[in-house]
Design a protein around this motif. Structure first.
Motif, PDB file in Angstrom:
ATOM      1  N   CYS A 138     -17.914  -5.692  28.482  1.00 38.75           N
ATOM      2  CA  CYS A 138     -16.771  -5.282  28.026  1.00 38.75           C
ATOM      3  C   CYS A 138     -15.822  -6.145  27.288  1.00 38.75           C
ATOM      4  N   ALA A 139     -15.834  -7.372  27.240  1.00 37.83           N
ATOM      5  CA  ALA A 139     -15.350  -8.225  26.087  1.00 37.83           C
ATOM      6  C   ALA A 139     -15.781  -7.840  24.961  1.00 37.83           C
ATOM      7  N   ALA A 140     -17.413  -8.187  24.796  1.00 40.38           N
ATOM      8  CA  ALA A 140     -18.043  -7.757  23.510  1.00 40.38           C
ATOM      9  C   ALA A 140     -17.847  -6.410  23.072  1.00 40.38           C
ATOM     10  N   ALA A 141     -17.882  -5.500  23.822  1.00 42.26           N
ATOM     11  CA  ALA A 141     -17.608  -4.028  23.133  1.00 42.26           C
ATOM     12  C   ALA A 141     -16.181  -3.990  22.703  1.00 42.26           C
ATOM     13  N   THR A 142     -15.252  -4.589  23.287  1.00 46.03           N
ATOM     14  CA  THR A 142     -13.831  -4.654  22.922  1.00 46.03           C
ATOM     15  C   THR A 142     -13.711  -5.355  21.353  1.00 46.03           C
ATOM     16  N   LEU A 143     -14.511  -6.536  21.231  1.00 44.91           N
ATOM     17  CA  LEU A 143     -14.534  -6.933  20.019  1.00 44.91           C
ATOM     18  C   LEU A 143     -15.060  -6.039  18.841  1.00 44.91           C
ATOM     19  N   VAL A 144     -16.185  -5.522  19.338  1.00 44.91           N
ATOM     20  CA  VAL A 144     -16.886  -4.558  18.327  1.00 44.91           C
ATOM     21  C   VAL A 144     -16.231  -3.382  18.008  1.00 44.91           C
ATOM     22  N   SER A 145     -15.378  -2.890  19.159  1.00 49.26           N
ATOM     23  CA  SER A 145     -14.407  -1.824  18.756  1.00 49.26           C
ATOM     24  C   SER A 145     -13.281  -2.030  17.816  1.00 49.26           C
ATOM     25  N   LEU A 146     -12.774  -3.143  17.782  1.00 51.76           N
ATOM     26  CA  LEU A 146     -11.479  -3.565  17.096  1.00 51.76           C
ATOM     27  C   LEU A 146     -11.531  -3.434  15.679  1.00 51.76           C
TER      28      LEU A 146
END
Length: 293
Positions: A262-270
Motif C-alpha cells: 500500500c505504501a508503494a502504491a501510494t507513492l506510485v499514484s502520487l
C-alpha cells in the motif's frame, strides 16, 4: 389557461430536482448534492483505505477484521526507499513523459489534417486508427518481444517510449480531432491571410485555443503510459523496469506484504494525482469541450 395548467406540474417537478441561485443559474438540489458526494466518497474510499494502511505495521494491516485505528508509523516508506524505489519511478516518468510528448507532436498535426483541413476519405483514416486498438495487446506480445530482442533493445527505456507512443497515438488522434473541430475557422483564415505557415498556425493559433483538449489528451496518455504493466514486465529486467513492475515484488511465496504494498502504491499514484490536480481546470473544460454548443 390549458397551457398553463399543463406546464405547472412540469415546472413544479423541475423545482423539486433543481433550485435557483441568486444569478438564476440552475443548481442541484440538496438531495442530489448529497447523492453526488456519496458516490464520490464511495469511489474514494478504497484509495483512502490504501493510504491509511500504508502507515500501519504489517501485523496491523493483516488483521481480520482490519484495525483502522492502529498505531501510525512511517516504517513502510523507509523500507521502500531502502529498497531503492527511485530508479523505477524515474523509468516510469521518463517513459511516460517522453511518450506523451511524442504522441502530442504526432497527434496534433494528424488531427489538424482530419478536422480543420480534412484529407480525402478522412473517415477511413479515422477507422484505421481505431482498428489498431482491436487487437488485444497480449496477442502482439510475442512478435513484439522477438522484434525487440533482434534489435537488441530489451531492458531499454526507449523501447517502452516507442511502444507507449504507438499504443496511445490512436486515442490521442481521436480525442484531438474532436477538440480541434471546435476551433473557429475564422481565426485560422485570418492567420493564413496574415501569411502564417502551418507550424505557426499550430503553435500560435490552434494550441492556445485547444489547450483544454491538449491537457485532457496529454493527461490520459500519461496515465495510460504510467500504469502500463504487461510490456514493462516482459521487456525489461533490471535497468528499465517501471513502477508497476516494482509493485509486483511485494507478492512473494512468503506472503503478501500488504502495508508495504500500500505504501508503494501510494507513492506510485502520487505523480498521477499531482498531474491531475494541477490540470484539473483544463481537464474538466477539455473533457466537456463540444458538449454544449
Amino acid at each position: 389557461m390549458t397551457h398553463a395548467a399543463v406546464a405547472t406540474p412540469k415546472a413544479s417537478f423541475k423545482k423539486l430536482l433543481r433550485g435557483k441561485d441568486d444569478l438564476n443559474s440552475p443548481r442541484l438540489s440538496p438531495l442530489w448534492t448529497f447523492v453526488a458526494w456519496l458516490a464520490t466518497l464511495a469511489f474514494f474510499a478504497p484509495v483512502a483505505w490504501m493510504v491509511l494502511t500504508s502507515f500501519h505495521q504489517e501485523a496491523d494491516a493483516a488483521t481480520n477484521p482490519p484495525t483502522p485505528f492502529a498505531a501510525v508509523t512511517f516504517d513502510q516508506y523507509k523500507l521502500l526507499f531502502n529498497r531503492d524505489i527511485t530508479p523505477f519511478l524515474l523509468n516510469s516518468a521518463m517513459a511516460s513523459v517522453l511518450s506523451t510528448i511524442l504522441v502530442l507532436a504526432l497527434a496534433v498535426p494528424a488531427a489538424y489534417a482530419l478536422s480543420i483541413k480534412p484529407v480525402e476519405k478522412w473517415t477511413d483514416v479515422m477507422f484505421f486508427f481505431l482498428s489498431t486498438k482491436f487487437l488485444p495487446a497480449i496477442a502482439a506480445l510475442l512478435p513484439v518481444y522477438l522484434i525487440v530482442k533482434d534489435a537488441g533493445m530489451l531492458d531499454n527505456v526507449w523501447t517502452l517510449v516507442i511502444l507507449y507512443t504507438a499504443m496511445n497515438l490512436p486515442i490521442a488522434v481521436w480525442m484531438m480531432r474532436s477538440f480541434l473541430a471546435e476551433v473557429p475557422k475564422e481565426i485560422l483564415e485570418a492567420a493564413e491571410v496574415d501569411g502564417a505557415g502551418l507550424l505557426t498556425v499550430l503553435w500560435r493559433v490552434v494550441a492556445p485555443v485547444a489547450m483544454p483538449g491538449l491537457a485532457a489528451t496529454s493527461l490520459i496518455c500519461f496515465i495510460f503510459s504510467w500504469n502500463e504493466f504487461m510490456f514493462a514486465v516482459n521487456l525489461t529486467a533490471t535497468k528499465a523496469s517501471t513502477a508497476p513492475v516494482f509493485l509486483v515484488g511485494f507478492i512473494t511465496n512468503e506472503g503478501l506484504f500488504l502495508a508495504r504494498l500500500c505504501a508503494a502504491a501510494t507513492l506510485v499514484s502520487l505523480p498521477v494525482l499531482i498531474a491531475g490536480f494541477a490540470a484539473q481546470d483544463k481537464l474538466v473544460r477539455g473533457l466537456s469541450l463540444g458538449a454544449v454548443k
